[in-house]
Design an enzyme around this catalytic site. Structure first.
Site, mmCIF file in Angstrom:
data_model
loop_
_atom_site.group_PDB
_atom_site.id
_atom_site.type_symbol
_atom_site.label_atom_id
_atom_site.label_comp_id
_atom_site.label_asym_id
_atom_site.label_seq_id
_atom_site.Cartn_x
_atom_site.Cartn_y
_atom_site.Cartn_z
ATOM 1 N N ASN A 45 52.420 25.577 9.344
ATOM 2 C CA ASN A 45 53.570 25.043 8.608
ATOM 3 C C ASN A 45 54.642 26.122 8.480
ATOM 4 O OD1 ASN A 45 51.699 26.302 6.812
ATOM 5 N ND2 ASN A 45 52.560 25.251 5.048
ATOM 6 N N GLU A 47 57.999 26.686 6.247
ATOM 7 C CA GLU A 47 58.808 26.190 5.131
ATOM 8 C C GLU A 47 60.230 26.749 5.192
ATOM 9 O OE1 GLU A 47 56.548 26.834 1.528
ATOM 10 O OE2 GLU A 47 55.121 25.253 2.098
ATOM 11 N N CYS A 56 55.485 20.634 8.916
ATOM 12 C CA CYS A 56 54.026 20.754 8.782
ATOM 13 C C CYS A 56 53.403 21.382 10.028
ATOM 14 C CB CYS A 56 53.395 19.382 8.584
ATOM 15 S SG CYS A 56 53.727 18.627 6.995
ATOM 16 N N GLU A 58 50.865 20.332 11.764
ATOM 17 C CA GLU A 58 50.532 19.337 12.791
ATOM 18 C C GLU A 58 51.743 19.016 13.656
ATOM 19 O OE1 GLU A 58 50.005 19.311 9.582
ATOM 20 O OE2 GLU A 58 48.309 18.066 8.980
ATOM 21 N N CYS A 93 49.652 14.673 6.355
ATOM 22 C CA CYS A 93 50.567 13.862 5.547
ATOM 23 C C CYS A 93 50.978 12.612 6.336
ATOM 24 C CB CYS A 93 51.793 14.683 5.152
ATOM 25 S SG CYS A 93 53.049 14.801 6.438
ATOM 26 N N CYS A 96 53.202 13.147 9.490
ATOM 27 C CA CYS A 96 52.444 13.667 10.637
ATOM 28 C C CYS A 96 51.576 12.575 11.266
ATOM 29 C CB CYS A 96 51.596 14.859 10.217
ATOM 30 S SG CYS A 96 52.602 16.326 9.866
HETATM 31 N N1 THU Z 1 51.422 20.729 4.997
HETATM 32 C C1 THU Z 1 51.049 20.794 6.303
HETATM 33 O O1 THU Z 1 51.491 21.676 7.048
HETATM 34 N N2 THU Z 1 50.178 19.878 6.766
HETATM 35 C C2 THU Z 1 49.554 18.936 5.994
HETATM 36 O O2 THU Z 1 48.747 18.176 6.495
HETATM 37 C C3 THU Z 1 49.843 18.864 4.565
HETATM 38 C C4 THU Z 1 50.976 19.696 4.083
HETATM 39 C C5 THU Z 1 52.320 21.757 4.476
HETATM 40 C C6 THU Z 1 53.708 21.311 4.169
HETATM 41 C C7 THU Z 1 54.124 22.342 3.145
HETATM 42 O O3 THU Z 1 54.587 23.506 3.825
HETATM 43 C C8 THU Z 1 52.851 22.695 2.416
HETATM 44 O O4 THU Z 1 51.810 22.282 3.271
HETATM 45 C C9 THU Z 1 52.711 22.037 1.060
HETATM 46 O O5 THU Z 1 52.964 20.688 1.133
#
Ligand code: THU
Length: 142
Positions: A45, A47, A56, A58, A93, A96
């Protein structure tokens, strides 16, 4: 995917947690996407100070693969958690799941989740995104 293959993909996903850029949530996620030809595309991920610009793990893996010409996939492994510790399973999520639906067969594509106790759970995309909307719906209009 047999147990050994799933474990191997999950190991890659766990390794990718260390590249996670998550200064806002502190939630570090890694993913490893296995293509039909056996290539593994990894992701973490990423941010952003403008939160909505975050991506994310994925989707990072999917977009890396598709941008390199790969559109056929077997499975994705995912690991993540607070402060870089995957204490719980980290299911993908909704956004994704929808991206997976664009490129993967819901009946066969496997989503492999792991935690730091060495436990593994495997789902088919259809289980995590039932009654889904996909490219086939629009193809019928054409
Ligand atoms: N996140 C992911 O990268 N994948 C997931 O399946 C769930 C959430 C990340 C997004 C964000 O950077 C952090 O986790 C918190 O939501």
């Amino acid at each position: 995917m047999n147990d050994r293959e799933s474990r191997k993909l999950l190991d890659k996903a766990e390794e990718m947690m260390r590249f996670s850029y998550a200064p806002y949530s502190g939630f570090h996620v890694g993913a490893a996407l296995l293509s039909a030809d056996g290539t593994v595309y990894t992701g973490c991920n990423v941010e952003n100070a403008s939160y909505g610009a975050s991506n994310c793990a994925e989707r990072t893996a999917f977009f890396k693969a598709v941008s390199e010409g790969c559109r056929s996939f077997k499975a994705i492994a995912i690991a993540g958690g607070k402060d870089g510790r995957a204490e719980e399973f980290c299911p993908p999520c909704g956004i994704c799941r929808q991206v997976m639906r664009e490129f993967c067969d819901p009946e066969s594509f496997e989503i492999i989740l792991g935690n730091d106790k060495g436990e593994i759970r495997v789902f088919r995309l259809k289980e995590l995104l039932p009654e889904s909307f996909g490219p086939d719906a629009l193809a019928e209009l054409g």
